[in-house]
Structures are given as C-alpha cells and as structure tokens.
Design an enzyme around this catalytic site. Structure first.
Site, short mmCIF file in Angstrom:
data_model
loop_
_atom_site.label_atom_id
_atom_site.label_comp_id
_atom_site.label_asym_id
_atom_site.label_seq_id
_atom_site.Cartn_x
_atom_site.Cartn_y
_atom_site.Cartn_z
N MET A 92 18.09 -1.83 32.13
CA MET A 92 18.26 -1.74 30.69
C MET A 92 17.46 -2.31 30.45
SD MET A 92 21.72 -0.87 30.67
CE MET A 92 21.94 -1.44 29.29
N ARG A 93 16.23 -1.70 31.05
CA ARG A 93 15.05 -1.85 30.63
C ARG A 93 14.05 -0.63 29.64
NH1 ARG A 93 13.69 -6.56 28.44
NH2 ARG A 93 11.34 -6.34 29.44
N ASN A 109 15.81 8.81 35.96
CA ASN A 109 16.51 7.97 35.27
C ASN A 109 18.26 9.39 34.20
OD1 ASN A 109 17.77 5.88 33.74
ND2 ASN A 109 17.81 7.04 31.64
N HIS A 111 21.13 8.83 32.62
CA HIS A 111 22.27 9.07 31.25
C HIS A 111 23.35 9.41 31.34
CE1 HIS A 111 21.38 7.06 27.04
NE2 HIS A 111 22.49 8.42 26.76
C1 GRF Z 1 25.50 4.37 34.71
O1 GRF Z 1 26.41 4.51 34.18
C2 GRF Z 1 24.31 5.24 33.90
O2 GRF Z 1 24.45 6.20 33.51
C3 GRF Z 1 23.65 3.88 32.52
O3 GRF Z 1 23.86 2.72 32.90
C4 GRF Z 1 25.09 3.04 33.93
C5 GRF Z 1 25.36 2.10 35.36
O4 GRF Z 1 25.78 1.75 36.46
N1 GRF Z 1 21.91 4.76 32.67
P1 GRF Z 1 25.82 1.26 37.31
O5 GRF Z 1 25.22 0.36 37.17
O6 GRF Z 1 25.14 2.14 37.83
O7 GRF Z 1 27.25 1.54 38.35
#
Ligand code: GRF
Length: 210
Positions: A92-93, A109, A111
């Site tokens: 989350m950065r 990444n 998404h």
């Molecule tokens: C995932 O759903 C991804 O798409 C998003 O963040 C979420 C991370 O989930 N970027 P996790 O920590 O892998 O369970």
C-alpha cells in the site's frame, strides 16, 4: 535451474504472497522468494513468510519522513538479498523514482480490476458503483503513475447483482492467486532477459529528496 531471486513487498494479509510462495516451492518454478518486505508491523504476510522459512524485513514507513527515504531503505534490503525481480502483493505504497530507478521494469504489481478501469485504492467499490458486469484482476509492470504500466496478464470474473465488496473481492482474489504466480513465471521466462540488470543501474543522486 538458476532461479530468479524475487523480493515481495506486502502490507497486509499476504494471500498473494502465500500463493506465489507455494508455486515457487516447485522445482520447475523459475523464481524463488529471497525476502518479504513489509511496511506494517501487523501485516499477516509476515507469519506466512515464517511458515515458508522466508526471511522477513519490517521497514515501517512511519519511521521515515520522506517517501524516497523509505524506498531507499527498501532498496537496500532488496539489494542485501540480491533480489532481481520485485513483486508488489498488496503493497500500500506508491513507488517513488528511487525504487523504480533501482529496478527498472523489474517491479510487478497486481491490481483488483481490469485496468485501465478503476485505478487506485477503491477499485472494487468503484466497479460495483458503476454497475459493471465483468471485473477481474491485472498484473502489470510498475511505472511512476499509480496502476499504470504495461499489462502482462488479466483474468475476468462475473459481477452479480447481489455482490458486495467482500464477495466480489473474494471472487477476484481466487483468480489473483492463480494468475499472479503464473504471470511472474511467464515474465521471468519471456521478458526479463530484455530489461537491464539491477546491479547495472545506479540510483541517481538527483533523485535525493525530491
Ligand atoms: C489484492 O487483492 C491485490 O489486488 C491488491 O491488494 C490485495 C492484496 O491482498 N493490490 P493480499 O494481501 O495478497 O491478501
């Protein structure tokens, strides 16, 4: 087989980390997870990493005044583990030029939308608000602009009228756990030879304190 050394960046539950770590246990998988880096002390991903015997580095972003300084610490940890490919899994950065310059075209990444629709933090809520009938997930190369960058793989899921953020998220995540390890393996096998090796790239001094 010479496995590519992967560094995973995660902030939360780490279910994608777990899916990648599971696949990476197979002798045929072209990558191995060298380190997990977390920025949140409570991130459950850390427990998962310990279960797999994967080293964990906790680098809390709140210990750093500037985003670039935090990324510099992240790059130092990645380099200490001789990481060749960086995989964001619920990180989350927003990546700064410091991280991008250290690993050009070597940061992936995932998404939870069919990009380029619904970039940013609230992708699933936005998909529901728009009333889309199909959503999904996207694996892409990370660029400076959030959730942009060349798309490597996508998977679609149906959206039902009864869906909530939780139910749609669960459906998307099941696809993520299949798609992400697969897309990473494909990237290693088909694209990685074309991009510069991280050790050849210096972090430009001019990026300091931007
Ligand atoms: C995932 O759903 C991804 O798409 C998003 O963040 C979420 C991370 O989930 N970027 P996790 O920590 O892998 O369970």
């Amino acid at each position: 087989m010479n496995k590519v050394r992967i560094g995973v960046l995660a902030s939360g539950s780490g279910s994608n980390f777990g899916a990648i770590a599971t696949q990476a246990q197979s002798p045929d998988y072209p990558g191995e997870i060298a380190v997990l880096i977390c920025n949140q002390a409570q991130a459950h991903a850390q427990e998962r990493a310990r279960q797999f015997g994967i080293p964990v580095h906790l680098i809390p972003n709140r210990d750093y005044g500037h985003r670039e300084d935090h990324d510099r610490a992240v790059v130092a940890a990645l380099q200490a583990h001789r990481v060749e490919l960086v995989v964001m899994a619920g990180w989350m950065r927003i990546a700064t030029p410091v991280l991008l310059a250290a690993y050009p075209d070597r940061i992936l990444n995932i998404h939870p939308s069919l990009l380029p629709s619904f970039r940013g933090m609230h992708a699933i809520q936005q998909a529901l608000d728009y009333g889309v009938k199909i959503s999904g997930c996207t694996v892409h190369i990370v660029r400076l602009e959030v959730d942009s960058g060349p798309i490597l793989a996508q998977a679609a899921v149906p959206v039902y009228p009864t869906d909530t953020v939780t139910s749609l998220q669960q459906r998307i995540q099941s696809e993520e756990h299949r798609l992400y390890p697969e897309a990473i393996a494909q990237y290693i096998q088909s694209r990685m030879a074309e991009v510069p090796t991280p050790t050849n790239v210096a972090i430009p001094a001019t990026l300091d304190r931007q």
